[in-house]
Enzyme design. Structure first.
Site, PDB file in Angstrom:
ATOM      1  N   ASN A  13      -4.962   3.383  11.030  1.00  0.00           N
ATOM      2  CA  ASN A  13      -5.777   4.330  10.093  1.00  0.00           C
ATOM      3  C   ASN A  13      -7.280   3.362  10.047  1.00  0.00           C
ATOM      4  OD1 ASN A  13      -7.241   5.548   8.060  1.00  0.00           O
ATOM      5  ND2 ASN A  13      -5.646   4.855   6.785  1.00  0.00           N
ATOM      6  N   TRP A  14      -8.262   3.861  10.858  1.00  0.00           N
ATOM      7  CA  TRP A  14      -9.388   3.007  10.688  1.00  0.00           C
ATOM      8  C   TRP A  14     -10.198   3.188   9.248  1.00  0.00           C
ATOM      9  CZ3 TRP A  14     -12.452   3.399  15.992  1.00  0.00           C
ATOM     10  CH2 TRP A  14     -11.671   3.041  16.923  1.00  0.00           C
ATOM     11  N   LYS A  15      -9.823   3.929   8.659  1.00  0.00           N
ATOM     12  CA  LYS A  15     -10.552   4.314   7.401  1.00  0.00           C
ATOM     13  C   LYS A  15     -12.137   4.642   7.467  1.00  0.00           C
ATOM     14  CE  LYS A  15      -6.894   1.877   5.010  1.00  0.00           C
ATOM     15  NZ  LYS A  15      -6.715   1.228   3.725  1.00  0.00           N
ATOM     16  N   HIS A  98      -3.360  10.317   2.056  1.00  0.00           N
ATOM     17  CA  HIS A  98      -3.343   8.885   2.017  1.00  0.00           C
ATOM     18  C   HIS A  98      -3.700   8.604   0.396  1.00  0.00           C
ATOM     19  CE1 HIS A  98      -4.885   4.791   2.392  1.00  0.00           C
ATOM     20  NE2 HIS A  98      -4.182   4.849   3.364  1.00  0.00           N
ATOM     21  N   GLU A 100      -5.690   6.605  -0.863  1.00  0.00           N
ATOM     22  CA  GLU A 100      -7.180   6.270  -1.091  1.00  0.00           C
ATOM     23  C   GLU A 100      -7.873   7.624  -1.380  1.00  0.00           C
ATOM     24  OE1 GLU A 100      -8.328   3.946   2.310  1.00  0.00           O
ATOM     25  OE2 GLU A 100      -7.004   2.432   1.314  1.00  0.00           O
ATOM     26  N   GLU A 170       3.660   4.577   1.718  1.00  0.00           N
ATOM     27  CA  GLU A 170       2.595   3.276   1.768  1.00  0.00           C
ATOM     28  C   GLU A 170       2.555   3.262   0.352  1.00  0.00           C
ATOM     29  OE1 GLU A 170      -0.262   3.047   5.103  1.00  0.00           O
ATOM     30  OE2 GLU A 170      -1.160   4.679   3.746  1.00  0.00           O
ATOM     31  N   GLY A 176      -4.090  -2.844   1.792  1.00  0.00           N
ATOM     32  CA  GLY A 176      -5.100  -3.789   1.946  1.00  0.00           C
ATOM     33  C   GLY A 176      -5.334  -4.859   1.059  1.00  0.00           C
ATOM     34  N   SER A 216      -0.395  -3.419   4.306  1.00  0.00           N
ATOM     35  CA  SER A 216      -0.548  -5.006   4.897  1.00  0.00           C
ATOM     36  C   SER A 216       0.222  -5.313   6.094  1.00  0.00           C
ATOM     37  CB  SER A 216      -0.400  -5.862   3.952  1.00  0.00           C
ATOM     38  OG  SER A 216      -1.557  -5.631   2.813  1.00  0.00           O
ATOM     39  N   GLY A 238      -5.967  -2.412   8.067  1.00  0.00           N
ATOM     40  CA  GLY A 238      -7.035  -3.374   8.632  1.00  0.00           C
ATOM     41  C   GLY A 238      -6.632  -4.081   9.943  1.00  0.00           C
TER      42      GLY A 238
HETATM   43  P1  PGA Z   1      -3.610  -1.648   5.272  1.00  0.00           P
HETATM   44  O1  PGA Z   1      -3.971  -0.240   5.330  1.00  0.00           O
HETATM   45  O2  PGA Z   1      -2.660  -1.818   6.601  1.00  0.00           O
HETATM   46  O3  PGA Z   1      -5.241  -2.320   5.378  1.00  0.00           O
HETATM   47  O4  PGA Z   1      -2.980  -2.468   4.012  1.00  0.00           O
HETATM   48  C1  PGA Z   1      -2.647   0.680   5.646  1.00  0.00           C
HETATM   49  C2  PGA Z   1      -3.303   2.049   4.893  1.00  0.00           C
HETATM   50  O5  PGA Z   1      -3.884   2.255   4.147  1.00  0.00           O
HETATM   51  O6  PGA Z   1      -2.985   2.956   5.898  1.00  0.00           O
END
Ligand code: PGA
Length: 255
Positions: A13-15, A98, A100, A170, A176, A216, A238
């Protein structure tokens, strides 16, 4: 994970990272790093990089996904992207729900359900994200909350459509932050999600549904997380932006 019963899927997931030209460069790094994968590999990129990603991944073992989709087919929704638009580009997957999006863009369980259904109707595969905040974990409501999120996200999704659903657990406090759930915590909640899928669709569908862990996940902890029977892959933020790390996570799915 249990590769005899269901597909293991490692998805990036590149965000909101990488311009289209940077994406091209990153994909050039990712393709050789994951070419020997024995699991499904997906990269979910920003909308602006999808054309590049689809083009570059054609004929490879890497599948391309988007990070969000609107639930209406078309119309006066300035700035939004429909499922048909994604399908027309050759996109195969999309992420819905997600944390976010829930946190910063007023996404609710109901809109996650609408987006999921619209994506399925257009033929996409959907990675539906669920997970609790730190406060909710400390209040001891993780399982109830994740059950509720899963049930509402899947409302009116058919058993047949479940073949195109992946659920990503998640925990918000692990995203993150560098703070990963322990493999026991990941296992516990992924098993609870499988249980609720079983209640809704029966055990055959539950056993065949891929349930990922995200938060993470990295090259160092992937193997331990993936060793758990109900953790069928990862949704990687990440670390998916670093070809070597992403490649190592994909390799960890080879146990
Ligand atoms: P992260 O993000 O690996 O940077 O914690 C995971 C995600 O939000 O899908």
């Amino acid at each position: 994970m249990n590769q005899t019963k269901r597909k293991t899927i490692i998805a990036g997931n590149w965000k909101m990272n990488k311009t289209a030209s940077e994406a091209a460069e990153l994909i050039d790094g990712i393709l050789p790093a994951v070419q020997d994968a024995c699991c499904e590999v997906v990269i979910c990129t920003p909308f602006t990089s999808l054309v590049t990603a689809v083009e570059k991944c054609k004929g490879t073992n890497v599948h391309v996904g988007a990070e969000n989709v609107h639930f209406e087919k078309s119309g006066a929704f300035t700035g939004e992207i429909s499922a048909d638009m994604l399908v027309d580009l050759g996109v195969e997957y999309v992420i819905t729900g997600h944390s976010e999006r829930r946190q910063y863009f007023a996404e609710t369980n109901e809109t996650v359900n609408k987006r999921t259904r619209a994506a399925l109707a257009a033929g996409l595969k959907v990675i539906v994200c669920v997970g609790e905040s730190l406060a909710e974990r400390e209040q001891g409501v993780t399982e109830e909350l994740v059950r509720l999120q899963t049930k509402i996200a899947l409302k009116d999704v058919t058993a047949e459509e479940m073949q195109r659903i992946v659920i990503a657990y998640e925990p918000v406090w692990a995203i993150g932050t560098g703070r990963t759930a322990t493999s026991e915590q990941a296992q516990e909640v992924c098993a609870a999600i499988r249980k609720v899928v079983g209640e809704l669709y029966g055990s055959d569908v539950a056993e065949a549904t891929t349930i990922q862990y995200g938060g993470s996940m990295n090259a160092a902890n992937a193997q331990e997380l993936l060793s758990k029977p109900d953790v069928d892959g990862g949704l990687i933020g990440g670390a998916s932006l670093k070809p070597d790390d992403f490649g190592a996570i994909v390799a960890a799915a080879r146990q």
